[in-house]
Design an enzyme around this catalytic site. Structure first.
Site, PDB file in Angstrom:
ATOM      1  N   LYS A  74      -5.237   0.763 -18.303  1.00 35.10           N
ATOM      2  CA  LYS A  74      -4.892   2.018 -17.645  1.00 35.10           C
ATOM      3  C   LYS A  74      -4.277   1.786 -16.257  1.00 35.10           C
ATOM      4  O   LYS A  74      -3.125   2.104 -16.026  1.00 35.10           O
ATOM      5  CB  LYS A  74      -6.123   2.916 -17.548  1.00 35.10           C
ATOM      6  N   GLY A  75      -4.993   1.226 -15.343  1.00 32.61           N
ATOM      7  CA  GLY A  75      -4.451   1.088 -13.992  1.00 32.61           C
ATOM      8  C   GLY A  75      -5.575   1.231 -12.994  1.00 32.61           C
ATOM      9  O   GLY A  75      -6.483   2.035 -13.186  1.00 32.61           O
TER      10      GLY A  75
ATOM     11  N   PHE B  20       0.818  -1.222   0.000  1.00 34.72           N
ATOM     12  CA  PHE B  20       0.000   0.000   0.000  1.00 34.72           C
ATOM     13  C   PHE B  20       0.848   1.267   0.000  1.00 34.72           C
ATOM     14  O   PHE B  20       0.393   2.320   0.437  1.00 34.72           O
ATOM     15  CB  PHE B  20      -0.980  -0.010   1.184  1.00 34.72           C
TER      16      PHE B  20
ATOM     17  N   ARG C 268      -8.853  -1.447 -20.247  1.00 32.10           N
ATOM     18  CA  ARG C 268      -9.173  -2.867 -20.344  1.00 32.10           C
ATOM     19  C   ARG C 268      -8.899  -3.557 -19.003  1.00 32.10           C
ATOM     20  O   ARG C 268      -7.841  -3.353 -18.401  1.00 32.10           O
ATOM     21  CB  ARG C 268      -8.312  -3.519 -21.429  1.00 32.10           C
TER      22      ARG C 268
ATOM     23  N   LYS D 174     -11.695 -10.923 -12.098  1.00 35.80           N
ATOM     24  CA  LYS D 174     -11.695 -11.498 -10.751  1.00 35.80           C
ATOM     25  C   LYS D 174     -10.640 -10.829  -9.860  1.00 35.80           C
ATOM     26  O   LYS D 174     -10.957 -10.343  -8.767  1.00 35.80           O
ATOM     27  CB  LYS D 174     -11.406 -12.998 -10.850  1.00 35.80           C
TER      28      LYS D 174
ATOM     29  N   GLY E   4       0.039  -8.754  -4.482  1.00 31.56           N
ATOM     30  CA  GLY E   4      -1.254  -9.339  -4.156  1.00 31.56           C
ATOM     31  C   GLY E   4      -2.304  -8.883  -5.156  1.00 31.56           C
ATOM     32  O   GLY E   4      -3.493  -9.164  -5.016  1.00 31.56           O
TER      33      GLY E   4
ATOM     34  N   GLU F 194      -5.105   2.319  -7.354  1.00 25.81           N
ATOM     35  CA  GLU F 194      -5.336   3.430  -6.441  1.00 25.81           C
ATOM     36  C   GLU F 194      -6.636   4.180  -6.667  1.00 25.81           C
ATOM     37  O   GLU F 194      -7.207   4.738  -5.728  1.00 25.81           O
ATOM     38  CB  GLU F 194      -4.118   4.352  -6.469  1.00 25.81           C
TER      39      GLU F 194
END
Ligand code: MOS
Length: 734
Positions: A697-698, A237, A624, A629, A464, A701
């Site tokens: 993209k991501g 984190f 995308r 899951k 993770g 966060e």
């Protein structure tokens, strides 16, 4: 592209090893003659160490050695990000100066952990204390950080003061957030082993290459003399994004005692040793016209940092670009206090900045008698108003629509305290989310083996988040092989280099490299087959060939086929391999963000004043989705972090001592299962080919950004109480 397993909810590749306990984390590494190191920390916030009496400790059973500032070699100061790897600037144990309570002052090494803990307690430390500044409020002066991750801390567009004065409706409020700690389940942990002048570190880190660079620099070693291994990370984190002093101390301790050394921070030491989220004080002023058009945003933030290093999160940057607004000023200031250096944590700037901005929008919506979603839609930014660039993609409106529909938002009655269930007050709140799309250069290799296995490798990290799984999915589709043939390897500086797993950039950075390497292997195998007289495909044109299920076949006549593995084997090769280096994204032509919308339901007990989140829907436009899951799990993780931020998480520092009070997970409450309802996560259908070939993209966060605001807005809707300082504990609602 031929997407078959990309985009499908494939089981996590490392699930079995984690569930059965065979996954080897740094804390689990067992080496012969392994010794155990315990860090001893200062008990004053400022001053000097007068004396460290080690005589009793040195007589303790199993004792192997002690490092203090008196016998620690001089270490080179590590250049910090962006010039070098992200690292705490201050080298440990270099002198007797105490900068904060909980600073490392000695390392004790013994044959067992128990003996090391015992010996560490026998150190007798005396101090010459100085006066200390232990809280932001008592700091003498504030200053502007030189830069915030390369950006100027202050910026102005238009004329915010005039616009505010002329606004039909105004808000001017102060929002605050406390010290928060990341609290990964696995603490900071390093195992150091020397073989001559070669050092191997098993480290729990978000960046194996960064650890190698920082440690090699500190110890004056060549990069190729240091190997860093970290195949599993038990949560991070942001806390394991910088290279913290205990990593170097583990290496020094191992050299000092001539044995491999394991150094694991205690849970209590996690409150002083891996950074934290700085407390923030936000002044937010908004101006709007009667129809809800935003005309002014002023967002000024003060944070704290240590006495010896700058660190500031871009807490107000979101306010420059989330909404269309002609007059915007943002400002960042820091104060120096006797505390550890803060660091990135769970969407470092946006998580706290969005608490102010998105609560502010809600307050404005109440004043304007507008629906909070409607207010946001009215101020949608068609282009990035700060960078003045078109968005590479922006799914914010779709997120509002889809999230509102799934949540049932239209049934909301606008008045505060207007919704009840029995005696419980019920509130519904929402907020927008956005987080920058980051991408850095990354490399990967893909091997097609003669026995049918496919091996993918990149020196990236899986925190993770699902990196092992998505790497394999990408290679499987690019090569046309089934998932069960593919294994991925990561977390090792011997593998092709990859960037820091922070800023939500791992998937966007590493996926294109894996994709390109696997396509290169596919091309080679096709070429080998076409040139091979023993292949049924011999002599056919390359573009007539398709691949699937580990086979090559003629697209027009699938019965003419060959096997990837057979092609490799007939060449007498063990494998065909390719390595590809994927460059960083160009950020010139487009502004790139992931977006989202959060909808929260809270119930507040009118007698106990406890707010509980009872429903939650997070909707995201994150390009995308490689694996719905693992992506869903990741989004839930971000939302749980936001629930903690909203309601429970806070580190209390005693201002007299400058010390964390009750540094444990009983006092620092992170949400448990009982605190988290079923979370509805959904992704809009989006691929962003401006970011990379895979359209990724991501996600890491953006999921936490806005969550605390959505909950705080729901609490206001339930109770009529506007709590502007986190966390929203019962005392603030009583
Ligand atoms: Mo993340 S807080 O950028 O590691």
């Amino acid at each position: 592209m031929r997407a078959k397993v990309i985009g499908s909810p494939v089981d996590r590749a490392d699930a079995r090893s984690k569930v059965t306990g065979t996954a080897c984390y740094s804390v689990d590494v067992a080496l012969s003659r392994l010794a155990h190191a315990v860090v001893v920390q200062t008990a004053i916030p400022s001053g000097r160490v007068r004396q460290i009496d080690t005589s009793a400790a040195e007589q303790a059973p199993g004792m192997l050695g002690v490092l203090t500032h008196l016998n620690t070699p001089t270490l080179a100061e590590v250049p910090v990000f962006p010039a070098g790897p992200a690292a705490q600037r201050l080298a440990p144990l270099q002198n007797d100066v105490v900068h904060f309570d909980g600073e490392h002052l000695a390392v004790v090494v013994a044959d067992t952990l128990e003996n090391a803990v015992h010996a560490a307690r026998l150190l007798d430390v005396s101090y010459d204390p100085d006066s200390a500044v232990t809280t932001m409020g008592t700091a003498a002066q504030e200053s502007a950080p030189d830069s915030i991750f390369g950006e100027a801390p202050d910026s102005v567009r238009g004329d915010p003061a005039t616009a505010l004065a002329r606004a039909d409706v105004r808000l001017d409020a102060v929002y605050t957030t406390p010290v928060e700690h990341h609290q990964p389940l696995e603490p900071g942990a390093t195992v150091a082993a020397w073989d001559g002048d070669h050092l191997t570190l098993y480290d729990s880190t978000q960046w194996v290459s960064g650890v190698r660079a920082a440690v090699a620099h500190a110890l004056g070693m060549r990069l190729d003399k240091v190997r860093v291994i970290g195949p599993f990370v038990g949560g991070a984190f942001g806390s394991k994004g910088m290279v913290w002093p205990h990593v170097v101390l583990a290496a020094l301790a191992a050299r000092h005692v001539g044995r491999p050394v394991k150094l694991v921070l205690s849970r209590g030491q996690m409150f002083t040793s891996l950074g934290y989220r700085s407390p923030t004080v936000h002044r937010l002023a908004l101006g709007a016209m009667d129809d809800g058009t935003l005309t002014a945003i002023v967002h000024e933030v003060t944070q704290q940092t240590s006495t010896f290093q700058d660190f500031a999160a871009g807490a107000a940057f979101l306010s420059r670009s989330l909404y269309r607004c002609a007059n915007v000023a943002v400002r960042h200031r820091q104060v120096r206090i006797n505390a550890p250096t803060p660091t990135v944590m769970r969407a470092p700037g946006e998580a706290v900045g969005s608490f102010a901005l998105e609560c502010g929008l809600d307050e404005l919506a109440v004043k304007l008698r507008l629906d909070p979603v409607d207010l946001r839609v009215r101020n949608f930014a068609e282009v990035d108003p700060h960078e003045r660039l078109p968005w590479s993609s922006n799914g914010l409106r779709e997120c509002y629509v889809l999230g509102a529909e799934r949540f049932g938002w239209t049934a909301r009655t606008p008045e505060a305290r207007s919704m009840r269930d029995g005696s419980d007050l019920v509130g519904w709140g929402m907020a927008s989310a956005a987080y920058g799309v980051n991408r850095e250069a990354a490399s990967a290799t893909v091997r097609m083996c003669a026995d049918g296995r496919v091996e993918v490798a990149s020196g990236t990290q899986d925190l993770g988040t699902g990196t092992y799984t998505t790497m394999s999915q990408i290679a499987a589709d690019a090569l046309g092989v089934p998932m069960y043939c593919v294994t991925s390897d990561l977390g090792d500086t011997n593998l092709p280099p990859a960037p820091h797993s922070g800023g939500s950039q791992t998937a966007a950075s590493v996926s294109p490299a894996v994709w390109a390497a696997a396509l290169a292997v596919r091309s080679r195998i096709v070429a080998l087959a076409l040139a091979d007289e023993n292949s049924p495909l011999h002599g056919r044109p390359p573009d007539a060939v398709s691949t699937a299920e580990g086979q090559l076949f003629l697209t027009d006549d699938p019965n003419v086929r060959d096997f990837h593995a057979a092609v490799v084997a007939r060449q007498g090769l063990d494998f065909v391999e390719a390595r590809e280096d994927a460059g960083p994204a160009s950020h010139v032509a487009f502004a790139m963000r992931s977006f989202g919308a959060h909808f929260a339901e809270v119930r507040v007990d009118p007698d106990l004043h406890e707010a509980r989140v009872t429903r939650f829907c997070g909707t995201f436009g994150a390009g995308r989705i490689l694996n719905p899951k693992t992506a869903r799990s990741q989004a839930i993780g971000g939302i749980v972090g936001g629930i903690g931020m909203a309601l429970t998480e806070r580190t209390v520092v005693d201002p007299r001592l400058g010390r964390v009070v009750a540094a444990n997970l009983t006092a620092y409450k992170i949400p448990t299962h009982a605190d988290v309802p079923e979370v509805d996560v959904c992704f809009i259908d989006e691929e962003d080919l401006q970011v990379n070939a895979l359209g990724v993209k991501g996600l890491g966060e953006v999921a936490i950004v806005g969550v605390a605001a959505a909950i705080a807005n729901a609490v206001h809707h339930a109770t009529g109480r506007r709590v502007r300082d986190l966390p929203i504990t019962p005392d603030k609602l009583g």
